[in-house]
Motif scaffolding. Structure first.
Motif, PDB file in Angstrom:
ATOM      1  N   LEU A  47      54.277  40.903  42.139  1.00 15.34           N
ATOM      2  CA  LEU A  47      52.777  40.244  41.853  1.00 15.34           C
ATOM      3  C   LEU A  47      53.058  39.072  40.942  1.00 15.34           C
ATOM      4  N   SER A  74      44.615  35.133  38.695  1.00 15.22           N
ATOM      5  CA  SER A  74      45.444  35.883  40.054  1.00 15.22           C
ATOM      6  C   SER A  74      46.161  34.764  41.088  1.00 15.22           C
ATOM      7  N   GLY A 125      49.574  42.015  46.538  1.00 16.32           N
ATOM      8  CA  GLY A 125      48.552  42.971  46.528  1.00 16.32           C
ATOM      9  C   GLY A 125      48.751  43.799  47.715  1.00 16.32           C
ATOM     10  N   THR A 126      47.873  44.537  48.073  1.00 18.45           N
ATOM     11  CA  THR A 126      47.757  45.349  49.677  1.00 18.45           C
ATOM     12  C   THR A 126      46.956  44.937  50.592  1.00 18.45           C
ATOM     13  N   SER A 127      46.113  43.768  50.382  1.00 12.60           N
ATOM     14  CA  SER A 127      45.099  43.454  51.343  1.00 12.60           C
ATOM     15  C   SER A 127      45.810  42.964  52.609  1.00 12.60           C
ATOM     16  N   SER A 173      47.352  38.835  49.929  1.00 17.68           N
ATOM     17  CA  SER A 173      47.441  40.314  49.852  1.00 17.68           C
ATOM     18  C   SER A 173      46.803  40.824  48.580  1.00 17.68           C
ATOM     19  N   MET A 174      46.365  39.779  47.410  1.00 24.02           N
ATOM     20  CA  MET A 174      45.921  40.140  46.307  1.00 24.02           C
ATOM     21  C   MET A 174      44.499  39.662  46.337  1.00 24.02           C
ATOM     22  N   LEU A 185      40.651  40.189  45.292  1.00 23.30           N
ATOM     23  CA  LEU A 185      39.868  41.035  44.199  1.00 23.30           C
ATOM     24  C   LEU A 185      38.508  40.933  44.410  1.00 23.30           C
ATOM     25  N   ARG A 228      41.911  49.377  48.839  1.00 21.81           N
ATOM     26  CA  ARG A 228      42.821  48.272  48.857  1.00 21.81           C
ATOM     27  C   ARG A 228      42.590  47.378  47.541  1.00 21.81           C
ATOM     28  N   ASN A 273      44.698  46.802  44.075  1.00 24.68           N
ATOM     29  CA  ASN A 273      44.934  45.465  43.749  1.00 24.68           C
ATOM     30  C   ASN A 273      44.793  45.185  42.113  1.00 24.68           C
ATOM     31  N   ARG A 290      47.098  46.972  39.917  1.00 21.56           N
ATOM     32  CA  ARG A 290      48.324  46.177  39.759  1.00 21.56           C
ATOM     33  C   ARG A 290      48.294  45.179  38.949  1.00 21.56           C
TER      34      ARG A 290
END
Length: 289
Positions: free
Chosen positions: A23, A42, A47-49, A55-56, A58, A68, A72, A75
């Motif tokens: 991250l 950020s 992230g997981t997206s 991927s991060m 929010l 997801r 984020n 994390r």
């Protein structure tokens, strides 16, 4: 970080990149130096997206899976060092409305429903709370009062800039906490730069109404490639708003990162034509030990 070809603007202050478990987030050295603060901004990384949101992301409002997004948040809260349950989110609609955040607001907009609307700025003096505002080209504005230990965080697109949300944030901190503008440390975070930000005549007309003609050359210029279009410098407009509110120029720190110049690293509405997630700015007071 060597795999990322990050483009920096030469005139800005060099923002620091931090990496923890893949991250990546950003901080201002001037705010890092205030040992009583926690803050960050950020990036897209860690992230997981998935897909356009990778991927991060929010934001809960971009069509992402809620679990997801929550992961984020887990994390990034772990990386920056705050408790996720102490987050308080804005409700951005390009206003200049400021909300005073208390401990009763902890978790609102993240883990429980907000009971407020149309709030683009947040202020607090409660240790442990973490303010959060959201971006994909608009300007994050950070305010820190080291004398009264109070903070403000505001979202400023061109509408909020014309409405002077920076000044409204300063004035609300004056009213609530006794803040003196000259004591404030301010930061203008990653957002769209003048080179990337093309606007039409109607936007410039409102800029002209909001600022003195002496400032116009610093704030906008005609687009050399397209008639009746302009390039708007939101960073300078926000800086001028801070100065007009009484903040000292030497205590205002301006980003060197443009979201639109770095679409693989930061979400940009313009660069992606709306296919994107949301970045977040975070600002809070260190919890009491």
């Amino acid at each position: 970080m060597s795999q990322w070809n990050i483009k920096r603007k030469p005139a800005g202050e060099k923002i620091k990149l931090w990496e923890k478990d893949s991250l990546v987030y950003l901080t201002f050295p001037a705010l890092d130096a205030e040992g009583w603060l926690l803050h960050g901004f950020s990036t897209r990384l860690g992230g997981t997206s998935q897909g356009d949101l990778s991927s991060m992301n929010l934001s809960f409002g971009r069509g992402d899976d809620r679990e997801r997004v929550l992961e984020n948040y887990r994390r990034i809260s772990h990386a920056i060092g705050f408790k996720m349950e102490n987050l308080v989110a804005s409700d951005q609609t390009h206003t200049n409305h400021i909300r005073v955040v208390s401990k009763e607001d902890a978790g609102k907009g993240i883990l429980r429903e907000k009971d407020y609307r149309d709030v683009d700025g947040l202020v607090t003096n409660v240790p442990g709370l973490m303010l959060a505002t959201y971006y994909a080209d608009c300007v994050p504005l950070y305010f820190a009062d080291p004398v009264h230990r109070a903070v403000g965080l505001s979202h400023s697109g061109w509408r909020g800039t014309v409405k002077d949300i920076a000044g409204e944030t300063v004035r609300r901190m004056q009213k609530e906490y006794g803040t003196r503008p000259e004591d404030l440390v301010g930061a203008i975070g990653p957002s769209i730069c003048q080179d990337c930000y093309q606007v039409s005549q109607d936007v410039i007309d409102q800029i002209k109404e909001a600022y003195s003609p002496a400032l116009w050359p610093q704030l906008f210029k005609e687009d050399e490639r397209e008639e009746k279009k302009y390039r708007l410098n939101l960073w300078e407009a926000c800086r001028q708003n801070m100065i007009r509110a009484g903040m000292l120029p030497e205590r205002i720190h301006v980003t060197d990162l443009c979201t639109c110049c770095n679409p693989d690293f930061l979400f940009s509405h313009r660069a992606s034509r709306g296919k994107r997630g949301n970045l977040a700015a975070f600002l809070g007071i260190q919890p009491l030990r």
